[in-house]
Write a protein that holds these residues in place. Structure first.
Motif, PDB file in Angstrom:
ATOM      1  N   ARG A   1       0.856  -1.200   0.000  1.00  0.00           N
ATOM      2  CA  ARG A   1       0.000   0.000   0.000  1.00  0.00           C
ATOM      3  C   ARG A   1       0.880   1.233   0.000  1.00  0.00           C
ATOM      4  O   ARG A   1       1.810   1.347   0.799  1.00  0.00           O
TER       5      ARG A   1
ATOM      6  N   GLY B   1       0.805   5.294   0.548  1.00  0.00           N
ATOM      7  CA  GLY B   1      -0.004   6.385   1.081  1.00  0.00           C
ATOM      8  C   GLY B   1      -1.348   5.867   1.567  1.00  0.00           C
ATOM      9  O   GLY B   1      -1.431   4.831   2.216  1.00  0.00           O
ATOM     10  N   SER B   2      -2.385   6.590   1.191  1.00  0.00           N
ATOM     11  CA  SER B   2      -3.732   6.177   1.595  1.00  0.00           C
ATOM     12  C   SER B   2      -4.421   5.368   0.496  1.00  0.00           C
ATOM     13  O   SER B   2      -5.633   5.177   0.518  1.00  0.00           O
TER      14      SER B   2
ATOM     15  N   LEU C   1       4.138  -1.151   3.698  1.00  0.00           N
ATOM     16  CA  LEU C   1       3.367   0.076   3.837  1.00  0.00           C
ATOM     17  C   LEU C   1       4.288   1.247   3.524  1.00  0.00           C
ATOM     18  O   LEU C   1       5.243   1.503   4.266  1.00  0.00           O
TER      19      LEU C   1
ATOM     20  N   HIS D   1       4.474   4.955   3.500  1.00  0.00           N
ATOM     21  CA  HIS D   1       3.800   6.156   3.984  1.00  0.00           C
ATOM     22  C   HIS D   1       4.500   7.390   3.431  1.00  0.00           C
ATOM     23  O   HIS D   1       5.625   7.695   3.816  1.00  0.00           O
TER      24      HIS D   1
ATOM     25  N   ASP E   1       3.372  11.262   1.020  1.00  0.00           N
ATOM     26  CA  ASP E   1       2.361  12.048   0.330  1.00  0.00           C
ATOM     27  C   ASP E   1       2.763  12.137  -1.135  1.00  0.00           C
ATOM     28  O   ASP E   1       3.685  12.884  -1.476  1.00  0.00           O
TER      29      ASP E   1
END
Length: 120
Positions: free
Chosen positions: A33, A35-36, A110, A112, A114
């Motif tokens: 994954r 970001g979101s 993951l 993370h 932006d």
């Protein structure tokens, strides 16, 4: 994966554009994954997400600032620099990746960060 040189190798593969080599660190049942975004399954799903990013940016470079081992895996904090293809602008975004590792492969990745500056 007690010894952490593989983490630097993983990011070096990515920065060299060797996405097949990068994906080889993921288990066949890996979840990835960014970001979101919606999680994708397996190395193939992860490569599709990364290919989309690479179509908009070039000359990627990960500067790893911290690498921590946890009982379940590894946490990496750093900065990702790249040139946007549409205007050649150099951008840098902070990132923190969390890897859950099983049987010497990343089972959950993951990323993370932006990604909006890439698309701006």
């Amino acid at each position: 994966m007690a010894e952490l040189s593989w983490v630097h190798e993983l990011f070096a593969k990515f920065d060299q554009g060797d996405i097949e080599g990068w994906a080889a660190y993921l288990s066949e049942d890996a979840s990835f994954r960014m970001g979101s975004g919606v999680p994708v399954s397996g190395p193939q799903g992860a490569k599709q997400v990364i290919s989309a990013i690479l179509s908009m940016a070039r000359n990627m470079r990960h500067d790893l600032l911290d690498v921590w081992q946890t009982p379940e895996g590894v946490v990496v904090r750093g900065e990702l620099s790249m040139h946007r293809i549409k205007d050649g602008r150099r951008i840098t975004v902070p990132f923190c990746n969390v890897f859950n590792v099983k049987e010497q492969r990343i089972q959950r990745y993951l990323a993370h960060l932006d990604p909006s500056p890439i698309f701006a």
